[in-house]
Design an enzyme around this catalytic site. Sequence first.
Site, mmCIF file in Angstrom:
data_model
loop_
_atom_site.group_PDB
_atom_site.id
_atom_site.type_symbol
_atom_site.label_atom_id
_atom_site.label_comp_id
_atom_site.label_asym_id
_atom_site.label_seq_id
_atom_site.Cartn_x
_atom_site.Cartn_y
_atom_site.Cartn_z
ATOM 1 C CG ASP A 81 -1.951 1.092 1.133
ATOM 2 O OD1 ASP A 81 -2.417 1.491 0.232
ATOM 3 O OD2 ASP A 81 -2.443 1.542 2.315
ATOM 4 C CG HIS A 82 -0.445 4.670 0.394
ATOM 5 N ND1 HIS A 82 -0.784 5.945 -0.565
ATOM 6 C CD2 HIS A 82 -1.551 4.567 1.053
ATOM 7 C CE1 HIS A 82 -2.134 6.296 -0.344
ATOM 8 N NE2 HIS A 82 -2.496 5.345 0.581
ATOM 9 C CG HIS A 174 -4.970 8.119 3.947
ATOM 10 N ND1 HIS A 174 -4.450 8.757 3.034
ATOM 11 C CD2 HIS A 174 -5.026 6.816 3.431
ATOM 12 C CE1 HIS A 174 -4.246 8.123 1.923
ATOM 13 N NE2 HIS A 174 -4.698 7.003 2.226
ATOM 14 C CG ASN A 224 -7.114 1.050 0.368
ATOM 15 O OD1 ASN A 224 -7.547 0.213 -0.263
ATOM 16 N ND2 ASN A 224 -6.102 1.877 0.236
ATOM 17 C CB THR A 227 -7.628 4.781 10.668
ATOM 18 O OG1 THR A 227 -6.828 5.710 10.071
ATOM 19 C CG2 THR A 227 -7.896 5.544 12.130
HETATM 20 P P1 13P Z 1 -7.770 4.988 6.773
HETATM 21 O O1 13P Z 1 -6.613 4.865 7.762
HETATM 22 O O2 13P Z 1 -8.386 6.415 6.714
HETATM 23 O O3 13P Z 1 -8.730 4.064 6.759
HETATM 24 O O4 13P Z 1 -7.051 4.928 5.084
HETATM 25 C C1 13P Z 1 -6.380 3.829 4.815
HETATM 26 C C2 13P Z 1 -6.023 3.762 3.631
HETATM 27 O O5 13P Z 1 -6.593 4.489 2.815
HETATM 28 C C3 13P Z 1 -4.836 3.003 3.370
HETATM 29 O O6 13P Z 1 -4.214 3.398 1.833
#
Ligand code: 13P
Length: 275
Positions: A81-82, A174, A224, A227
């Site tokens: 991710d990212h 996020h 996604n 959090t």
């Molecule tokens: P949240 O932490 O806001 O759920 O976002 C997660 C996210 O987009 C991970 O790439």
Amino acid sequence: MLVGLKEILDMAEAGGFAVPAFNVYNMETVMGIVEAAEEAKAPVIIQSYSRLFTNKEGYYVSPIVLAAAKAASVPICFHLDHGAGKAEATKALRWGATGIMIDKSACELDENIAYTKDIVEMCGAVGVAVEGEIGHVGSVNDESMGEFTTVDEAKTYVDATGVAALAILVGTAHGRYKKKPNLDIQRIADIHSAVSAHLVLHGGSGVPDDQIQAAVKAGIRKINFGTDVCYSFLDKVFETSRDLIAIDLFMKDAIENVKKFGLEKIRLLGAENKA
Ligand code: 13P
């Protein structure tokens, strides 16, 4: 079973639902999510932030995800991710990821396209599909959200890079929202009909259920959750009695709470019984 990013998102497109993508950090969060996917007979994506691949955690967590995915009766994709750059993408591939995100959304469009294209080529050589991002999805703590992704930008980016999945900025961020988000559902529908890549919504934690469902209806295929995976785990850890010393027993309720959270999101996204 362990499956690729494109494969799992093709299932979502064909079935008109979205695959939940849960950010994991350790064995216990993986256990909670896999148990939820098995119980709901749902395809899921298990992903980890780039930081875990920059540092050491990914080295330890990746084999756990892979073992769980291979043993599971439902399709599971293991995704970076990212991804911050080529180093993280390469490490993730070596550690078995079946999906790679590269995030150069903070760069100018040309630079984002050039970098992403290179990663798509590299991952393509080993049969792994890539998620890119256009329109920078920031944090709830940012001063402003930035410009929402336009149809033209999305189309230019997808055509030029060949990404299989595309994260777009349509009103999410996020973290824990300070005020209720307001998603641009029409924009999702417009981008969905203009591009071939599967659309991804980041910042899923705390988005009201009706907006999540409208986003899926408009064409979002991956959502996604980061959090709220952490809160579902940590809230229980903080509540658990310190008289429990054996760590496996101490972790039981936290794993159960992650599973409960996973089940809620699987059902909300329409992924139940879609394995
Ligand atoms: P949240 O932490 O806001 O759920 O976002 C997660 C996210 O987009 C991970 O790439």
